[in-house]
Design an enzyme around this catalytic site. Structure first.
Site, PDB file in Angstrom:
ATOM      1  N   ASN A 169      58.779  36.365 -23.505  1.00 48.43           N
ATOM      2  CA  ASN A 169      60.111  35.796 -23.202  1.00 48.43           C
ATOM      3  C   ASN A 169      60.850  35.332 -24.457  1.00 48.43           C
ATOM      4  O   ASN A 169      62.067  35.437 -24.537  1.00 48.43           O
ATOM      5  CB  ASN A 169      60.006  34.677 -22.161  1.00 48.43           C
ATOM      6  CG  ASN A 169      59.098  33.550 -22.584  1.00 48.43           C
ATOM      7  OD1 ASN A 169      58.241  33.733 -23.447  1.00 48.43           O
ATOM      8  ND2 ASN A 169      59.277  32.396 -21.993  1.00 48.43           N
ATOM      9  N   GLU A 267      50.268  26.469 -24.332  1.00 43.58           N
ATOM     10  CA  GLU A 267      51.611  26.248 -23.786  1.00 43.58           C
ATOM     11  C   GLU A 267      51.734  27.207 -22.609  1.00 43.58           C
ATOM     12  O   GLU A 267      51.892  28.405 -22.784  1.00 43.58           O
ATOM     13  CB  GLU A 267      52.650  26.512 -24.875  1.00 43.58           C
ATOM     14  CG  GLU A 267      53.905  25.692 -24.694  1.00 43.58           C
ATOM     15  CD  GLU A 267      54.916  26.386 -23.803  1.00 43.58           C
ATOM     16  OE1 GLU A 267      54.835  26.217 -22.563  1.00 43.58           O
ATOM     17  OE2 GLU A 267      55.773  27.091 -24.349  1.00 43.58           O
ATOM     18  N   CYS A 301      59.522  28.984 -20.000  1.00 38.34           N
ATOM     19  CA  CYS A 301      58.456  28.101 -19.477  1.00 38.34           C
ATOM     20  C   CYS A 301      59.048  26.771 -19.047  1.00 38.34           C
ATOM     21  O   CYS A 301      58.653  26.199 -18.038  1.00 38.34           O
ATOM     22  CB  CYS A 301      57.409  27.836 -20.550  1.00 38.34           C
ATOM     23  SG  CYS A 301      56.807  29.311 -21.330  1.00 38.34           S
ATOM     24  N   GLU A 478      54.045  21.669 -30.162  1.00 32.87           N
ATOM     25  CA  GLU A 478      54.585  22.517 -31.218  1.00 32.87           C
ATOM     26  C   GLU A 478      55.962  21.967 -31.583  1.00 32.87           C
ATOM     27  O   GLU A 478      56.518  21.138 -30.880  1.00 32.87           O
ATOM     28  CB  GLU A 478      54.697  23.958 -30.725  1.00 32.87           C
ATOM     29  CG  GLU A 478      53.336  24.509 -30.321  1.00 32.87           C
ATOM     30  CD  GLU A 478      53.348  26.003 -30.116  1.00 32.87           C
ATOM     31  OE1 GLU A 478      53.466  26.426 -28.965  1.00 32.87           O
ATOM     32  OE2 GLU A 478      53.277  26.730 -31.129  1.00 32.87           O
TER      33      GLU A 478
END
Ligand code: ADP
Length: 497
Positions: A169, A267, A301, A478
């Site tokens: 993505n 993640e 996400c 992150e």
């Protein structure tokens, strides 16, 4: 948008591909053919046509890449001064800006996103290289007071060879948010981009070489998850794995890492809430919802995919949001309309199945509801911006990630119910709230289980702000200063004087 990008986009729309795309794996500073000679096609989701091929790495190629990164870790990168690491990363930021047009067009072609979205990702990635470039020579240890007879200090060491498993993505920005801090910390990296979006990772590796990165510090292996990805995360020389993707593959990665005691950053998915209280600025909330769920055609996400609305403003909010949704234009990313393509036919099918299930159960579809083609060409993989209204707390549409442009609305009767609804899934990645009541907004930030909270602007923040999830959304952070922590380990040294 610059004329250069527009011209290149038009040329590529006409020809169907971009010339000079990378062809092979990138190992030891140069393109390398896969050992098996096997290749796979990559598709332009905006047209549904293959536009390039790439190499399929096997375990032998993965080993070659990891050995190369290990050699560079013990050699050229180890003796590169932090200030020089910093200069290389900052040069890389400048090279990404120089190649903005090519990188953005390649990203749109591979992922399906709009050219605007691709440009934002490339520019954010350039910023990430500069941000972590600025950090590379400031990663200090400390001294520990033990009294006159001892000298005790810590060193912030790189963890070693790091593996980066990248989703489809955000191919560019996900790779960069992992490798920029890893390189700043003195680690070396091996990256495996997703099967459907391999191109920009290979372009980035070549640019890093141009920026002065020694050979072997950044290796890219393209290929499938079960073959190349699994071999990479299982490699005993890999000391940390940064994984972004689905929950089941994240769990498998963590199990594989356990066998060689490597650390992981995960993640994973999300089903993030965007809460609208009775006192909210509804027009701002409509604009927020538009970006929360339709950015990148909902394949995010941290998308705000659940609109939790207090009853008094529910009708107004849904009516205005439906109107805004119906006005959005869907089409090939290179034509740069409002919403681009869904990345693959497989993902389009998943989205369609979810919405068809809602229709079959008689749920109210306030906007959209169907897959469509590019209106100009009649081709490609697209889904209309869709709203499913008034869905119950335990409904699978509320509980499970759809990963497409589909907003699910939940109606609540109080702030307390809104918090309960916000926290009702297995995920805890992001959460947004729209209200003029500062106290309620800050209470929500306290009460919601999420890695990041947005107040009165969904996605407020930047590359400087830590990003990551809790519970089934994963762990580790992150971006921002937190983003470098996974790539450092502390060595404590104590001397008797
Ligand atoms: P999706 O189902 O949305 O494609 P995945 O989690 O399967 O999500 O994919 C995310 C990334 O993980 C991709 O780069 C993919 O190739 C990789 N991957 C898939 N399976 C494995 C595996 N067994 N080990 C390591 N990486 C994998």
């Amino acid at each position: 948008m610059s004329d250069g990008i527009t011209q290149l986009a038009q040329d590529v729309l006409k020809s169907g591909t971009l010339t000079g795309l990378p062809q092979h794996l990138f190992i030891d500073g140069k393109p390398v053919k896969a050992a098996s000679g096997n290749r796979m096609e990559t598709f332009d989701p905006g047209s549904g046509r293959a536009f390039a091929q790439f190499d399929l790495a096997n375990a032998e190629d993965v080993n070659r890449a990891v050995q190369s990164s290990h050699k560079a870790l013990m050699g050229a990168w180890r003796i590169t001064k932090p200030a020089e690491r910093s200069a290389i990363l900052c040069r890389m930021g400048a090279l990404m800006r120089r190649d903005l047009a090519r990188l953005s067009v390649a990203e749109t072609l591979d992922s399906g996103k709009t050219l605007n979205e691709a440009q934002w990702d490339v520019l954010a990635s350039a910023r990430m290289f500069e941000y972590y470039g600025g950090l590379a020579d400031k990663l200090q240890g400390s001294t520990i007071p033990l009294g006159l007879d001892y000298l005790s200090y810590t060193i912030a060491e790189p963890v070693g060879v790091t593996a980066h498993i990248i989703p489809w993505n955000y191919p560019t920005s996900t790779i960069v948010r992992g490798i920029a801090p890893a390189l700043a910390a003195g680690c070396t990296v091996v990256c495996k981009p997703a099967e459907t979006t391999p191109m920009t990772a290979l372009m980035i590796a070549a640019l890093l070489t141009e920026a002065g990165l020694p050979d072997g510090v950044c290796n890219i292996i393209t290929g499938t998850g079960p073959e190349a990805g699994a071999a990479l995360v299982a490699h005993p020389l890999v000391r940390h794995i940064t994984f972004t993707g689905s929950v089941p593959t994240g769990i498998a990665t963590m199990k594989s890492a356990a066998d060689h005691v490597a650390s992981v950053t995960l993640e994973l998915g999300g089903k993030s809430p965007m809460v609208v209280l009775n006192d909210a600025d509804i027009d701002a909330a409509v604009e927020g919802a538009r970006w929360a769920i339709y950015s990148n055609a909902g394949q995010v996400c941290s998308a705000g995919s659940r609109l939790i609305v207090e009853r008094k403003v529910h009708a107004e909010m849904v009516e205005k949001f439906a109107k805004a949704s119906k006005s959005l234009r869907v089409g090939h990313g290179l034509r740069n309309l409002d919403i681009g393509a869904v990345n693959s036919l497989l993902q389009l099918g998943r989205i369609e199945a979810n919405v068809n299930d809602a229709k079959a159960r008689g749920l109210s579809i306030a906007a959209g509801g169907s897959s469509v083609h590019d209106p100009q060409t009649g081709k490609g993989w697209f889904f209309e911006p869709t709203i499913i209204d008034d869905v119950g707390l335990n409904d699978r549409l509320v509980q499970e990630e759809i990963f497409g442009p589909v907003m699910v609305v939940q109606v609540v009767d109080s702030y307390e119910e809104a918090v309960e609804a916000a926290n009702c899934t297995q995920f805890a990645l992001a959460a947004g709230i729209y209200t003029k009541d500062v106290t309620k907004a800050l209470r929500f930030a306290r009460d919601v289980d999420a890695g990041q909270v947005y107040i009165n602007e969904y996605y407020a923040g930047g590359i400087e702000v830590p990003f990551g999830g809790n519970r089934n959304s994963g762990f580790g952070r992150e971006k921002g200063l937190d983003g470098v922590k996974a790539y450092l380990r502390t060595k404590a040294v104590t001397a008797r004087l």
